[in-house]
Enzyme design. Structure first.
Site, PDB file in Angstrom:
ATOM      1  N   SER A 262      46.498  32.900  32.436  1.00 46.08           N
ATOM      2  CA  SER A 262      46.034  33.189  33.784  1.00 46.08           C
ATOM      3  C   SER A 262      47.079  32.743  34.789  1.00 46.08           C
ATOM      4  O   SER A 262      47.911  31.892  34.504  1.00 46.08           O
ATOM      5  CB  SER A 262      44.692  32.483  34.010  1.00 46.08           C
ATOM      6  OG  SER A 262      44.741  31.693  35.180  1.00 46.08           O
ATOM      7  N   LYS A 263      47.018  33.370  35.968  1.00 42.52           N
ATOM      8  CA  LYS A 263      47.917  33.010  37.064  1.00 42.52           C
ATOM      9  C   LYS A 263      47.896  31.518  37.321  1.00 42.52           C
ATOM     10  O   LYS A 263      48.841  30.952  37.804  1.00 42.52           O
ATOM     11  CB  LYS A 263      47.404  33.614  38.376  1.00 42.52           C
ATOM     12  CG  LYS A 263      47.584  35.052  38.612  1.00 42.52           C
ATOM     13  CD  LYS A 263      47.743  35.248  40.105  1.00 42.52           C
ATOM     14  CE  LYS A 263      46.580  35.968  40.752  1.00 42.52           C
ATOM     15  NZ  LYS A 263      46.966  37.117  41.515  1.00 42.52           N
ATOM     16  N   ARG A 264      46.732  30.916  37.057  1.00 39.58           N
ATOM     17  CA  ARG A 264      46.572  29.502  37.388  1.00 39.58           C
ATOM     18  C   ARG A 264      47.138  28.571  36.318  1.00 39.58           C
ATOM     19  O   ARG A 264      47.317  27.401  36.564  1.00 39.58           O
ATOM     20  CB  ARG A 264      45.086  29.186  37.654  1.00 39.58           C
ATOM     21  CG  ARG A 264      44.617  29.688  39.007  1.00 39.58           C
ATOM     22  CD  ARG A 264      43.113  29.677  39.126  1.00 39.58           C
ATOM     23  NE  ARG A 264      42.513  30.586  38.156  1.00 39.58           N
ATOM     24  CZ  ARG A 264      42.362  31.892  38.357  1.00 39.58           C
ATOM     25  NH1 ARG A 264      42.769  32.440  39.474  1.00 39.58           N
ATOM     26  NH2 ARG A 264      41.816  32.657  37.437  1.00 39.58           N
ATOM     27  N   ASP A 265      47.434  29.098  35.139  1.00 41.96           N
ATOM     28  CA  ASP A 265      48.049  28.245  34.117  1.00 41.96           C
ATOM     29  C   ASP A 265      49.452  27.858  34.569  1.00 41.96           C
ATOM     30  O   ASP A 265      50.230  28.727  34.935  1.00 41.96           O
ATOM     31  CB  ASP A 265      48.146  28.988  32.773  1.00 41.96           C
ATOM     32  CG  ASP A 265      46.783  29.215  32.138  1.00 41.96           C
ATOM     33  OD1 ASP A 265      45.919  28.352  32.339  1.00 41.96           O
ATOM     34  OD2 ASP A 265      46.588  30.249  31.481  1.00 41.96           O
TER      35      ASP A 265
END
Ligand code: GLU
Ligand code: ZN
Length: 494
Positions: A262-265
């Site tokens: 995910s973008k947030r990783d």
């Protein structure tokens, strides 16, 4: 010539500037770029910044900077212009309002007055009854009285696109034939109640106006494709679009634990790779393997080789796994491939503040030039250079307690004293002679070279691992080497 494209190819890369660029976005950019180059086509770069709440100017600047750093170029878009300018959707609002108006006038879209609470309630009821739970077409054909009544209540409508009641089939360039039945693709919103056009409208409208022939994008957008195809048909009927583009959906990228990256990783952030000193060509080489491979499964290749070989039909629809170790290994190979001058130049950022712990005046260009070829055969990422050469520029080696404990054993003082003696009389113009000195010291104490050199390395560089030791000693010089061994002996004595 490939079978995919005979007419001129026009592809687009159209990110939203909503934060740090991530590797998924770069992979999409790369495949579009390679596809365009392979077919001598046109790459359009468009900024999808219609979401004022999430988009920022800072993200936009970062995005352009990142793409330039990676070495991408585009034929139309920000900074280069083109026949369909402007290429930022925030500057194209009048176009979208006009298209939304035309769709409504033609009966292909309509005002929907349903409140969120009403939509939720009906969706829950449909679910409970085991029926399709998408929008139920409630406002498709409201009477003038109903509309007046809603208006009198003060409701502001969204605009909804009227999906044709038909099955939609298309041939995905990666996945083959795909079919979506009408009940799974309900009417959908294209303009918010406040008049702001949504991604669902602006993305296909711009693809149409910019005459995009191939849409290559992530699998996460697959569900929007039947809606877009229907909208395209309406745009063709209205004379706004010419032809429906071909679609190809690139596989998901999986991260740790086989979860979608995910973008947030943190490991998906492009900035992280840049800060760690990945080479753009190393990173792109690795990212190209996320769903594609060069024939013969050769892992390390140039972007020119990728462009020459890239066929969208070779993309594998199965999820690709992001493997940081492999990414580093490929980057290391690209570091080896640089010519040494290029390598020294690319290391420059890590040889000064804030990365370098030494004072600028203590940096010694001649020593750096001498050590660089040895470093080039060792690094996985450029940022590792700082720790590998700091012993040359710091007044004293770094204090790494773990290394000290590991290398300094019972008897290390005696070994170091002998090594100092032998080094003192060695020939300091040859690393071979320095190696013989330490080898001889080891023999005196019944130690093999590996065991004998560990305390010397830690005394001189502060660490148990580093560049080839005897070359390092030669470059550091006799005087400093002996002084550091003396300091280590003093510390051992204390
Ligand atoms: N702006 C969209 C995104 O970043 C682009 C989607 C597309 O390629 O159609 O997800
Ligand atoms: Zn409605």
């Amino acid at each position: 010539m490939s079978s995919v494209a005979s007419a001129p190819v026009r592809v687009r890369f159209c990110p939203s500037p909503t934060g740090n660029p991530h590797v998924g976005l770069v992979r999409t950019a790369l495949f579009n770029w390679a596809f365009a180059k392979h077919h001598q086509g046109t790459l359009v770069f468009r900024i999808e910044d219609t979401d004022a709440a999430r988009d920022s100017e800072e993200s936009y600047d970062q995005l352009l900077d990142s793409l330039r750093w990676l070495g991408f170029d585009w034929d139309e878009g920000p900074e280069v212009g083109g026949p369909h300018a402007p290429y930022r959707q925030s500057q194209r609002m009048d176009i979208y309002k006009d298209v939304a108006r035309k769709l409504q006038d033609a009966g292909r879209a309509y005002h929907c007055y349903c409140s969120t609470a009403e939509l939720d309630a009906r969706r829950d009821a449909a679910r409970a009854a085991g029926k399709p739970s998408g929008y139920d077409g409630h406002c498709r054909d409201l009477s003038a009285e109903q509309i007046d009544a809603y208006k009198a209540e003060g409701r502001s409508p969204i605009v909804r696109f009227r999906m044709p009641d038909e099955t939609i089939t298309f041939t995905d360039l990666v996945r083959g034939e795909l079919t979506f039945t009408a009940e799974n693709v309900p009417d959908y919103g294209i303009v918010r109640a406040n008049g702001a056009p949504l991604y669902t409208l602006v993305n296909p409208v711009d693809d149409a106006l910019m005459e995009i022939t191939h849409v290559l994008r992530g699998e996460d957008l697959l569900s929007s494709t039947p809606r877009q195809i229907a909208l395209y048909k309406a745009l063709i009927d209205l004379g706004i679009a010419k032809e429906i583009p071909s679609f190809g959906h690139l596989p998901y990228v999986m991260g740790e634990g086989n979860k979608k990256l995910s973008k947030r990783d943190p490991e998906s952030s492009l900035n992280l790779y840049r800060e760690r000193g990945f080479l753009p060509e190393g990173l792109l080489n690795y990212l190209s393997l996320l769903g594609w491979s060069l024939s013969g499964d050769r892992d390390v290749f140039s972007m020119d080789e990728m462009v020459a070989a890239f066929e969208i039909s070779d993309v594998n629809p199965n999820p690709a796994r992001f493997d940081l170790k492999k990414c580093e290994a490929i980057n290391a190979d690209h570091i080896r491939l640089l010519d040494v001058k290029d390598f020294t130049e690319r290391c420059a950022p890590w040889l000064r503040a804030p990365f370098a712990p030494w004072a600028p005046e203590d940096f010694d260009e001649a020593k750096w030039q001498a050590v660089a070829p040895h470093a080039q055969t060792r690094l996985k990422v450029l940022s590792e250079i700082t720790d590998n050469v700091d012993f040359l520029f710091l007044a004293e080696p770094v204090e790494d307690e773990a290394s000290w404990t590991k290398a300094m054993k019972e008897g290390s003082d005696a070994l170091l004293r002998t090594a100092r003696e032998k080094l003192e009389s060695a020939d300091w113009t040859s690393p071979e002679s320095l190696k013989e000195a330490v080898l001889a010291a080891g023999e005196t104490h019944g130690l093999k070279l590996g065991k004998a050199q560990a305390p010397v390395r830690v005394a001189v560089t502060g660490r148990t691992i580093g560049l080839p030791l005897f070359e390092s000693l030669e470059i550091l010089g006799k005087e400093k080497t002996l002084a550091r061994i003396d300091a280590a002996l003093a510390k051992l004595a204390a």
